[in-house]
Scaffold this motif. Structure first.
Motif, PDB file in Angstrom:
ATOM      1  N   ALA A 120       0.814  -1.223   0.000  1.00  0.00           N
ATOM      2  CA  ALA A 120       0.000   0.000   0.000  1.00  0.00           C
ATOM      3  C   ALA A 120       0.841   1.265   0.000  1.00  0.00           C
ATOM      4  N   MET A 121       2.073   1.164   0.441  1.00  0.00           N
ATOM      5  CA  MET A 121       2.941   2.337   0.493  1.00  0.00           C
ATOM      6  C   MET A 121       3.071   3.009  -0.873  1.00  0.00           C
ATOM      7  N   GLN A 122       2.922   2.232  -1.940  1.00  0.00           N
ATOM      8  CA  GLN A 122       3.054   2.781  -3.292  1.00  0.00           C
ATOM      9  C   GLN A 122       1.943   3.772  -3.627  1.00  0.00           C
ATOM     10  N   GLN A 123       0.890   3.791  -2.792  1.00  0.00           N
ATOM     11  CA  GLN A 123      -0.219   4.725  -3.010  1.00  0.00           C
ATOM     12  C   GLN A 123      -0.208   5.885  -2.011  1.00  0.00           C
ATOM     13  N   ALA A 124       0.880   6.043  -1.282  1.00  0.00           N
ATOM     14  CA  ALA A 124       0.933   7.077  -0.245  1.00  0.00           C
ATOM     15  C   ALA A 124       0.816   8.482  -0.820  1.00  0.00           C
ATOM     16  N   HIS A 125       1.155   8.657  -2.089  1.00  0.00           N
ATOM     17  CA  HIS A 125       1.083   9.989  -2.698  1.00  0.00           C
ATOM     18  C   HIS A 125      -0.355  10.483  -2.877  1.00  0.00           C
ATOM     19  N   LEU A 126      -1.332   9.577  -2.716  1.00  0.00           N
ATOM     20  CA  LEU A 126      -2.727   9.983  -2.894  1.00  0.00           C
ATOM     21  C   LEU A 126      -3.210  10.918  -1.788  1.00  0.00           C
ATOM     22  N   THR A 127      -2.503  10.939  -0.684  1.00  0.00           N
ATOM     23  CA  THR A 127      -2.840  11.855   0.418  1.00  0.00           C
ATOM     24  C   THR A 127      -1.905  13.051   0.367  1.00  0.00           C
ATOM     25  N   ALA A 128      -2.478  14.246   0.355  1.00  0.00           N
ATOM     26  CA  ALA A 128      -1.681  15.475   0.272  1.00  0.00           C
ATOM     27  C   ALA A 128      -1.416  16.040   1.662  1.00  0.00           C
ATOM     28  N   VAL A 129      -0.333  16.770   1.788  1.00  0.00           N
ATOM     29  CA  VAL A 129      -0.018  17.460   3.037  1.00  0.00           C
ATOM     30  C   VAL A 129      -1.159  18.403   3.382  1.00  0.00           C
ATOM     31  N   PRO A 130      -1.733  18.290   4.584  1.00  0.00           N
ATOM     32  CA  PRO A 130      -2.867  19.159   4.944  1.00  0.00           C
ATOM     33  C   PRO A 130      -2.401  20.586   5.202  1.00  0.00           C
ATOM     34  N   THR A 131      -3.219  21.516   4.803  1.00  0.00           N
ATOM     35  CA  THR A 131      -2.895  22.923   5.043  1.00  0.00           C
ATOM     36  C   THR A 131      -3.775  23.537   6.131  1.00  0.00           C
ATOM     37  N   ASP A 132      -4.645  22.694   6.713  1.00  0.00           N
ATOM     38  CA  ASP A 132      -5.570  23.192   7.736  1.00  0.00           C
ATOM     39  C   ASP A 132      -5.221  22.661   9.121  1.00  0.00           C
ATOM     40  N   ARG A 133      -4.012  22.152   9.290  1.00  0.00           N
ATOM     41  CA  ARG A 133      -3.564  21.640  10.588  1.00  0.00           C
ATOM     42  C   ARG A 133      -2.479  22.550  11.141  1.00  0.00           C
ATOM     43  N   ASP A 134      -2.354  22.549  12.458  1.00  0.00           N
ATOM     44  CA  ASP A 134      -1.328  23.355  13.123  1.00  0.00           C
ATOM     45  C   ASP A 134      -0.048  22.519  13.206  1.00  0.00           C
ATOM     46  N   ILE A 135       0.718  22.512  12.121  1.00  0.00           N
ATOM     47  CA  ILE A 135       1.913  21.683  12.019  1.00  0.00           C
ATOM     48  C   ILE A 135       3.147  22.548  12.243  1.00  0.00           C
ATOM     49  N   ARG A 136       3.954  22.196  13.229  1.00  0.00           N
ATOM     50  CA  ARG A 136       5.147  22.979  13.577  1.00  0.00           C
ATOM     51  C   ARG A 136       6.349  22.559  12.740  1.00  0.00           C
TER      52      ARG A 136
END
Length: 300
Positions: A120-136
């Motif tokens: 399943a790791m080969q499909q990890a690109h289907l999830t994008a970095v969220p821009t609505d989270r408080d990520i430090r």
């Protein structure tokens, strides 16, 4: 604030060969290599770079946010992540794939041979970095090739500082790919072997890489500790002696979990690395990538 961990979730099948690979592999016969290793012990562990990094970060009291892909066989893994108080919102389940699997053989010199099925790791690109989270802070750890490329670009576009940690995924990328990663990253973390490969493929030295926009280049040296390069200056940060040396699996990930913990809190990089060295010594005294016990006061 959270630390976003982009990387793999995997199940590790870990075996031990009670001998030395060097005595079983004949260099002059590599063109007809045919070897078999008798491995009397076998364990199945939770693993994958993202899972291992998140485990250490959570145990230190940090807030890991895993972004990964897994198969429907990963329900026990998802339950485990939730038991740390961590979110599984960004772990995508790919229904027609297995969760990534690693089969690891370790010899008495702590050398390792690994076979890895990405699943399943080969499909990890289907999830994008969220821009609505408080990520430090974030880390791009070994993952599917497309995922590593896309997530690094998305983090850079979102102006989220991140560690580029190519690990065993480094051979997938050529010099131009690696130069792009470095240009987007805030820090680079490699072991000494990976550091040599990174320099060979980019045409840079560790010193010249550190003289760029990067805030630091971190090179782990196993029991010898770590090299920290900042603006052309090399600092050696000594290792911490382990009470036992049982299993190196996941030591680099444990180090990176500690690194993220310190970066979340705005620590100087040398202090982050000192904590990483202490955590690495705890990890190597336990088998598996997620079985070491951490007293949060170690980070006080």
């Amino acid at each position: 604030m959270s630390a976003l961990i982009c990387g793999s979730l995997a199940y590790d099948t870990i075996t031990t060969f009670p001998g030395r690979f060097a005595q079983q592999i004949l260099p002059e016969q590599l063109h007809i290599l045919n070897v078999s290793f008798l491995v009397p012990t076998l364990r199945r562990e939770f693993g994958g770079c993202a899972g291992n990094i998140a485990y250490t970060l959570a145990k230190l009291g940090g807030d890991p946010l895993i972004m990964a892909a897994a198969g429907p066989d990963a329900q026990d893994y998802l339950a485990r992540v939730k038991s740390w108080g961590a979110s599984t919102d960004l772990i995508r389940v790919i229904e027609d794939s297995y969760t990534a699997q690693a089969i690891i053989i370790t010899d008495t010199d702590n050398n390792q041979i690994t076979a890895f099925h990405p699943g399943a790791m080969q499909q990890a690109h289907l999830t994008a970095v969220p821009t609505d989270r408080d990520i430090r802070v974030a880390i791009v750890a070994p993952d599917g090739r497309d995922a590593m490329i896309q997530h690094a670009a998305q983090l850079a576009a979102a102006k989220i500082p991140f560690i580029f940690d190519p690990g065993q995924g480094l051979p997938m990328f050529d010099g131009n790919d690696l130069k792009t990663f470095v240009s987007q990253a805030t820090w680079v973390a490699v072991n000494d072997y990976e550091g040599k490969m990174l320099c060979d493929r980019t045409g840079h030295t560790l010193e010249s890489l550190s003289r760029s926009h990067l805030k630091g280049v971190i090179v782990t040296l196993g029991a010898e500790g770590c090299e920290l390069w900042e603006q052309g200056v090399r600092t050696h940060i000594p290792g911490v002696k382990a009470t036992e040396v049982l299993d190196p699996t996941g030591c680099g990930d444990a180090f990176r979990g500690a690194l993220l913990f310190g970066l979340e809190r705005g620590w100087p990089l040398a202090k982050c690395i000192e904590l990483g060295n202490r955590i690495g010594a705890l990890k190597i005294a336990q088998r598996g990538g997620q079985n070491h016990t951490i007293d949060p006061s170690i980070a006080a």
